[in-house]
Design an enzyme around this catalytic site. Structure first.
Site, PDB file in Angstrom:
ATOM      1  N   HIS A 116      68.696   3.020   3.507  1.00  0.00           N
ATOM      2  CA  HIS A 116      68.433   3.901   4.644  1.00  0.00           C
ATOM      3  C   HIS A 116      66.935   4.150   4.717  1.00  0.00           C
ATOM      4  O   HIS A 116      66.337   4.693   3.787  1.00  0.00           O
ATOM      5  CB  HIS A 116      69.181   5.220   4.464  1.00  0.00           C
ATOM      6  CG  HIS A 116      68.871   6.237   5.520  1.00  0.00           C
ATOM      7  ND1 HIS A 116      69.203   6.053   6.848  1.00  0.00           N
ATOM      8  CD2 HIS A 116      68.246   7.446   5.451  1.00  0.00           C
ATOM      9  CE1 HIS A 116      68.804   7.099   7.542  1.00  0.00           C
ATOM     10  NE2 HIS A 116      68.224   7.951   6.717  1.00  0.00           N
TER      11      HIS A 116
ATOM     12  N   LYS B 238      61.112  10.175   9.683  1.00  0.00           N
ATOM     13  CA  LYS B 238      60.765   8.759   9.481  1.00  0.00           C
ATOM     14  C   LYS B 238      60.615   8.020  10.819  1.00  0.00           C
ATOM     15  O   LYS B 238      59.640   7.315  11.041  1.00  0.00           O
ATOM     16  CB  LYS B 238      61.832   8.076   8.617  1.00  0.00           C
ATOM     17  CG  LYS B 238      61.991   8.653   7.228  1.00  0.00           C
ATOM     18  CD  LYS B 238      62.982   7.877   6.392  1.00  0.00           C
ATOM     19  CE  LYS B 238      64.387   7.934   6.952  1.00  0.00           C
ATOM     20  NZ  LYS B 238      64.965   9.294   6.905  1.00  0.00           N
TER      21      LYS B 238
ATOM     22  N   ASP C  33      66.421   2.977  10.583  1.00  0.00           N
ATOM     23  CA  ASP C  33      67.670   3.554  10.092  1.00  0.00           C
ATOM     24  C   ASP C  33      68.294   2.739   8.968  1.00  0.00           C
ATOM     25  O   ASP C  33      68.506   3.240   7.869  1.00  0.00           O
ATOM     26  CB  ASP C  33      68.678   3.749  11.233  1.00  0.00           C
ATOM     27  CG  ASP C  33      69.831   4.630  10.789  1.00  0.00           C
ATOM     28  OD1 ASP C  33      69.562   5.697  10.207  1.00  0.00           O
ATOM     29  OD2 ASP C  33      70.984   4.249  11.008  1.00  0.00           O
TER      30      ASP C  33
ATOM     31  N   ARG D   5      47.069  13.865  -6.792  1.00  0.00           N
ATOM     32  CA  ARG D   5      45.872  14.123  -5.977  1.00  0.00           C
ATOM     33  C   ARG D   5      44.787  13.082  -6.188  1.00  0.00           C
ATOM     34  O   ARG D   5      43.802  13.048  -5.442  1.00  0.00           O
ATOM     35  CB  ARG D   5      45.325  15.517  -6.285  1.00  0.00           C
ATOM     36  CG  ARG D   5      46.344  16.621  -5.973  1.00  0.00           C
ATOM     37  CD  ARG D   5      45.778  18.000  -6.210  1.00  0.00           C
ATOM     38  NE  ARG D   5      44.678  18.313  -5.305  1.00  0.00           N
ATOM     39  CZ  ARG D   5      44.051  19.482  -5.279  1.00  0.00           C
ATOM     40  NH1 ARG D   5      44.440  20.446  -6.103  1.00  0.00           N
ATOM     41  NH2 ARG D   5      43.074  19.693  -4.437  1.00  0.00           N
TER      42      ARG D   5
END
Length: 309
Positions: free
Chosen positions: A138, A159, A177, A243
């Site tokens: 998915h 998304k 999808d 980071r």
């Protein structure tokens, strides 16, 4: 259901059916081919009978020199109940002994005008593609600057909306999808869309849109090699996110490990730009330029200088 049958080879490579029509629906289970040279000489101990058999100029010319009694025996041994097909190349004459054995055992005998090595190469590529291990995930697959980026995350995280913004910025949609993935090599994953939803994008509030119709043929592609996975997740207060980008997280799909980045989602963040830059940065790393490592090395040098002072 078998993925490939002998009939598929006939249709795809326009092979001429000589005999053995009864077996054209036999399944082909492996991409390896066999050129039965030793078998023509009578050595069938390790005969790979489950493979497609290719008879080229060498095999046929040797066969013609055998005694009549040997010819029939060799072809009876060649045509087994699980042999998918025997293909004669270069449009050569098919020995009558082969035709008789193929009819008796229901093994299709096909003929091609191509040279043996050329046909073997094309058959192998076709079978490896069709018989490759597959799975479905998915997510959304987008081609960004030549990098196949698979966007994953929980339903409703954004998304498809992010993919739409990327398409507007000139990138190409592969699948939305549901992404069908096949492992074509040990480290090569290729993603594509199921035929039913190819070129379609689902946007909540708008419904289903046809990307190719709206943005043109240049906004889509049929398949793309996946090299980067970006997981979108809702921002969690207190969770530590990377980071610097020094550590590379990996995710395993089938038997291949792919680089994975986790991107926190919250209002105000332009995900399309972040993903676009991530794809460009990934390309730079592949070329040997790692900004995070350069910064860390520079920082370590500055600290060392201060310690010496």
């Amino acid at each position: 259901m078998p993925k490939v049958r002998t009939k598929d080879l006939m249709d795809h490579f326009q092979l001429e059916l000589i005999s053995g029509e009864e077996g054209i629906n036999r399944p082909i289970t492996m991409s390896d081919l066999s050129r039965p040279g030793l078998e023509m000489a009578g050595y069938f101990t390790y005969y790979p009978k489950e493979r497609v058999q290719l008879l080229g100029k060498t095999e046929i010319s040797f066969f013609e020199k055998l005694l009549d009694s040997e010819k029939r025996h060799r072809m009876d041994s060649l045509c087994t109940d699980i042999t998918p097909a025997v293909i004669v190349t270069r449009d050569m004459h098919v020995p009558p002994e082969l035709i008789e054995s193929s009819e008796q055992n229901g093994v299709p005998v096909l003929r091609s005008p191509l040279k043996t090595t050329r046909l073997a190469s094309r058959l192998t590529n076709y079978l490896e593609s069709k018989l490759a291990p597959t799975t479905a995930v998915h997510g959304v697959l987008v081609d960004i600057y030549g990098v196949g980026v698979l966007l994953t995350g929980k339903s409703g995280v954004g998304k498809s909306e992010t993919a739409l913004e990327l398409i507007k910025r000139g990138h190409r949609l592969v699948a939305d999808d549901c992404v069908e993935i096949r492992q074509e090599d040990q480290d090569t994953l290729v993603g594509s869309a199921p035929e039913l939803i190819e070129h379609l994008l689902e946007i909540r509030g708008l419904g289903i849109i046809n990307v190719m119709t709206l943005f043109g043929a240049g906004s889509v592609r049929s398949y793309k090699r996946i090299t980067l996975v970006m997981n979108l997740e809702l921002w969690e207060q207190g969770k530590q996110y990377d980071r610097l980008g020094l550590e590379e997280e990996k995710v395993k799909i089938i038997d291949t490990e792919i680089t994975k980045l986790t991107v926190p989602v919250r209002p105000g963040r332009n995900l399309a730009v972040i993903i676009e830059v991530a794809a460009m940065n990934f390309r730079l790393k592949r070329m040997g330029l790692n900004a995070a490592e350069q910064f860390t090395n520079k920082l370590a040098g500055v600290i060392e200088e201060h310690e010496q002072d």
